[in-house]
Design a protein around this motif. Sequence first.
Motif, mmCIF file in Angstrom:
data_model
loop_
_atom_site.group_PDB
_atom_site.id
_atom_site.type_symbol
_atom_site.label_atom_id
_atom_site.label_comp_id
_atom_site.label_asym_id
_atom_site.label_seq_id
_atom_site.Cartn_x
_atom_site.Cartn_y
_atom_site.Cartn_z
ATOM 1 N N ALA A 214 0.824 -1.208 0.000
ATOM 2 C CA ALA A 214 0.000 0.000 0.000
ATOM 3 C C ALA A 214 0.860 1.261 0.000
ATOM 4 N N ASN A 215 0.285 2.329 -0.509
ATOM 5 C CA ASN A 215 0.931 3.646 -0.557
ATOM 6 C C ASN A 215 2.320 3.541 -1.178
ATOM 7 N N SER A 216 2.362 2.868 -2.329
ATOM 8 C CA SER A 216 3.634 2.625 -3.008
ATOM 9 C C SER A 216 3.519 2.934 -4.497
ATOM 10 N N VAL A 217 4.666 3.182 -5.113
ATOM 11 C CA VAL A 217 4.752 3.388 -6.556
ATOM 12 C C VAL A 217 5.633 2.296 -7.137
ATOM 13 N N TYR A 218 5.135 1.603 -8.158
ATOM 14 C CA TYR A 218 5.866 0.550 -8.842
ATOM 15 C C TYR A 218 6.308 1.064 -10.214
ATOM 16 N N LEU A 219 7.594 0.940 -10.508
ATOM 17 C CA LEU A 219 8.111 1.342 -11.817
ATOM 18 C C LEU A 219 7.950 0.198 -12.816
ATOM 19 N N ASN A 220 7.867 0.566 -14.094
ATOM 20 C CA ASN A 220 7.697 -0.469 -15.119
ATOM 21 C C ASN A 220 9.033 -1.157 -15.435
ATOM 22 N N TYR A 221 8.944 -2.195 -16.247
ATOM 23 C CA TYR A 221 10.125 -3.006 -16.547
ATOM 24 C C TYR A 221 11.204 -2.197 -17.269
ATOM 25 N N TYR A 222 10.803 -1.304 -18.147
ATOM 26 C CA TYR A 222 11.767 -0.511 -18.910
ATOM 27 C C TYR A 222 12.672 0.282 -17.971
ATOM 28 N N MET A 223 12.088 0.916 -16.962
ATOM 29 C CA MET A 223 12.889 1.722 -16.041
ATOM 30 C C MET A 223 13.769 0.835 -15.168
ATOM 31 N N ARG A 224 13.268 -0.316 -14.793
ATOM 32 C CA ARG A 224 14.090 -1.227 -14.004
ATOM 33 C C ARG A 224 15.286 -1.705 -14.808
ATOM 34 N N GLN A 225 15.065 -1.899 -16.103
ATOM 35 C CA GLN A 225 16.163 -2.311 -16.976
ATOM 36 C C GLN A 225 17.257 -1.264 -17.024
ATOM 37 N N ARG A 226 16.890 -0.018 -16.779
ATOM 38 C CA ARG A 226 17.848 1.086 -16.793
ATOM 39 C C ARG A 226 18.527 1.273 -15.441
ATOM 40 N N GLY A 227 18.332 0.316 -14.538
ATOM 41 C CA GLY A 227 19.040 0.367 -13.266
ATOM 42 C C GLY A 227 18.277 0.982 -12.123
ATOM 43 N N HIS A 228 16.977 1.276 -12.326
ATOM 44 C CA HIS A 228 16.191 1.871 -11.254
ATOM 45 C C HIS A 228 15.549 0.778 -10.398
#
Length: 270
Positions: A214-228
């Motif tokens: 809860a009360n969270s933001v999930y980044l998409n796969y593309y951004m995770r691939q960029r090291g986030h």
Amino acid sequence: MDTAVNLPSHYGPSSFLTDWLPVDATAIIGAGIDDSTSPSTLVLCLRPGRHPIVCAKPGDENWVYGRVSEKRTAGKVALVQSPVTFGGRCYFTTVAGEIMALDLSPGTQWPLLTFLLDKDPPVNAEISSFLIRSQGRMLMVRYMFGANLVHGGGYDEKEIFMWRGCPSRMEVFEVDVTGRRLVGQSGVGDGQAAFVGAAHTVMVSTKKFPKIAANSVYLNYYMRQRGHFGAYHFEDRKATQLRAPKGRSRRLYPCACHWELEDYLVVCDV
């Protein structure tokens, strides 16, 4: 409507890349519906280029490019993303973190992208911004990162976290459309989680899906691939990495033996 149609001659070649307006599905990064016209207008966001959007409604013979009414940040309005339909109108963010509204007023020769805010919030770092609807409100989620956050950025140190040695910050605003301003929030809301990406954003009830934080933001796969990171939790101000996906290119398969809801939502906007 055809995906490639001949434009009327009075549009002029100086206004478009060619005399034809192709709408290539691979160039579309998002879509919205604008109800300020009758019938409603379909709005498509395109990948970086000379014109950021195209518009058409049932009965139109041609797709029409949208134009930017003014340029506050040179070279950074060629890409808009994260389209949201709110109050019957379409809104977008730019790569500089600004909010743009689509103007389809009767008598307007071109669909116009206008800057919504009277004063854009300061940005002293690299930024990714996203719009999302939540319980009758429109929110802006902004993720900033870079050394400038701690070197003259003017931000509260408690709101800055380190991810792989990089200072980072996540913030949320409610978009006051009438007041043309942003109102700071403490997160995306109790019982809610935001999945953000360039093409679209989704708010999920964590009461219905308790495995999602809860009360969270999930980044998409593309951004995770960029090291986030994978997700940021406002309650403890911490970022976490989720299950690492495996596979090559855009053929993505989470490494777990089965898929959870968050896996689909993370991968669907690459």
